[in-house]
Design a protein around this motif. Structure first.
Motif, short mmCIF file in Angstrom:
data_model
loop_
_atom_site.label_atom_id
_atom_site.label_comp_id
_atom_site.label_asym_id
_atom_site.label_seq_id
_atom_site.Cartn_x
_atom_site.Cartn_y
_atom_site.Cartn_z
N ASP A 70 0.51 -1.19 -0.08
CA ASP A 70 0.09 -0.10 -0.52
C ASP A 70 1.08 1.26 -0.07
OD1 ASP A 70 -2.39 -1.53 -0.05
OD2 ASP A 70 -2.38 -1.75 1.90
N ALA A 71 1.71 1.38 0.30
CA ALA A 71 2.44 2.28 1.26
C ALA A 71 3.54 2.75 -0.78
CB ALA A 71 3.94 2.10 2.29
N THR A 72 4.12 1.21 -0.88
CA THR A 72 4.39 1.74 -2.39
C THR A 72 3.62 2.12 -3.14
OG1 THR A 72 5.93 -0.39 -2.07
CG2 THR A 72 6.02 0.24 -4.10
N THR A 77 2.44 6.35 -7.28
CA THR A 77 0.90 7.33 -7.59
C THR A 77 0.44 8.26 -6.92
OG1 THR A 77 -0.63 5.88 -6.33
CG2 THR A 77 -0.15 5.68 -7.92
N GLY A 78 1.03 9.14 -6.28
CA GLY A 78 1.45 10.70 -5.61
C GLY A 78 -0.04 10.26 -4.48
N GLY A 79 -0.31 9.16 -4.06
CA GLY A 79 -1.62 8.74 -3.29
C GLY A 79 -3.23 8.63 -4.20
N LYS A 80 -2.71 9.41 -5.06
CA LYS A 80 -3.88 9.15 -6.09
C LYS A 80 -4.36 6.89 -6.35
CE LYS A 80 -3.18 13.12 -8.69
NZ LYS A 80 -2.52 13.58 -9.43
N GLY A 81 -3.47 5.94 -6.08
CA GLY A 81 -3.95 5.08 -5.95
C GLY A 81 -4.45 4.21 -5.05
N ARG A 82 -4.88 2.59 -5.14
CA ARG A 82 -4.80 2.22 -3.91
C ARG A 82 -5.00 0.78 -4.16
NH1 ARG A 82 -9.93 1.48 -2.00
NH2 ARG A 82 -11.94 1.60 -3.44
N ALA A 83 -4.54 -0.18 -3.84
CA ALA A 83 -4.68 -1.72 -4.33
C ALA A 83 -6.20 -1.77 -3.26
CB ALA A 83 -3.54 -2.28 -3.58
N THR A 84 -6.96 -2.76 -4.77
CA THR A 84 -8.26 -3.57 -4.07
C THR A 84 -7.90 -4.88 -3.58
OG1 THR A 84 -8.68 -3.54 -5.99
CG2 THR A 84 -9.69 -1.91 -5.83
N LYS A 85 -7.28 -5.49 -4.42
CA LYS A 85 -7.35 -6.70 -4.29
C LYS A 85 -5.32 -7.23 -4.54
CE LYS A 85 -8.42 -11.39 -6.24
NZ LYS A 85 -9.20 -11.76 -7.59
N ILE A 86 -5.03 -8.67 -3.89
CA ILE A 86 -3.43 -9.01 -3.78
C ILE A 86 -3.39 -10.76 -3.29
CG2 ILE A 86 -1.86 -8.56 -2.49
CD1 ILE A 86 -2.30 -5.84 -1.22
N THR A 87 -2.96 -10.61 -4.61
CA THR A 87 -2.89 -12.59 -4.27
C THR A 87 -1.47 -12.89 -4.58
OG1 THR A 87 -3.99 -12.24 -7.11
CG2 THR A 87 -5.35 -12.04 -5.59
#
Length: 89
Positions: A70-72, A77-87
């Motif tokens: 999440d931090a990476t 993305t400058g705080g604009k992106g987020r992970a919705t699914k991690i597999t």
């Protein structure tokens, strides 16, 4: 004399192009024959897939790894992106 040279050059051009065309047809047809033969006589290998238990698949990523991912993503993305699914792969 010039017309003989032009006719000779055109004849050589036509013979060369026809030869290349015929060789390419032979290569294409031999390739198709090879594909057909392999598909007919070589059976497809079946790969057994390992099924993960559902409980293990859900908890396969620990909290520390999720926080790092999440931090990476946030940094890239400058705080604009987020992970919705991690597999895990």
């Amino acid at each position: 004399m010039i017309t003989n040279d032009i006719y000779g050059a055109l004849q050589l051009l036509i013979v060369g192009m026809v030869t290349v065309f015929l060789v390419l047809l032979i290569v294409i047809n031999l390739g198709k024959l090879l594909i057909w033969a392999v598909n007919k006589w070589a059976p497809e290998e079946s790969v057994a897939k390992k099924a993960l238990p559902v409980a293990k698949a859900i908890n396969s990523i620990d909290a520390n790894t999720k926080a790092i991912i999440d931090a990476t993503i946030s940094q890239i993305t400058g705080g604009k992106g987020r992970a919705t699914k991690i597999t895990k792969l």
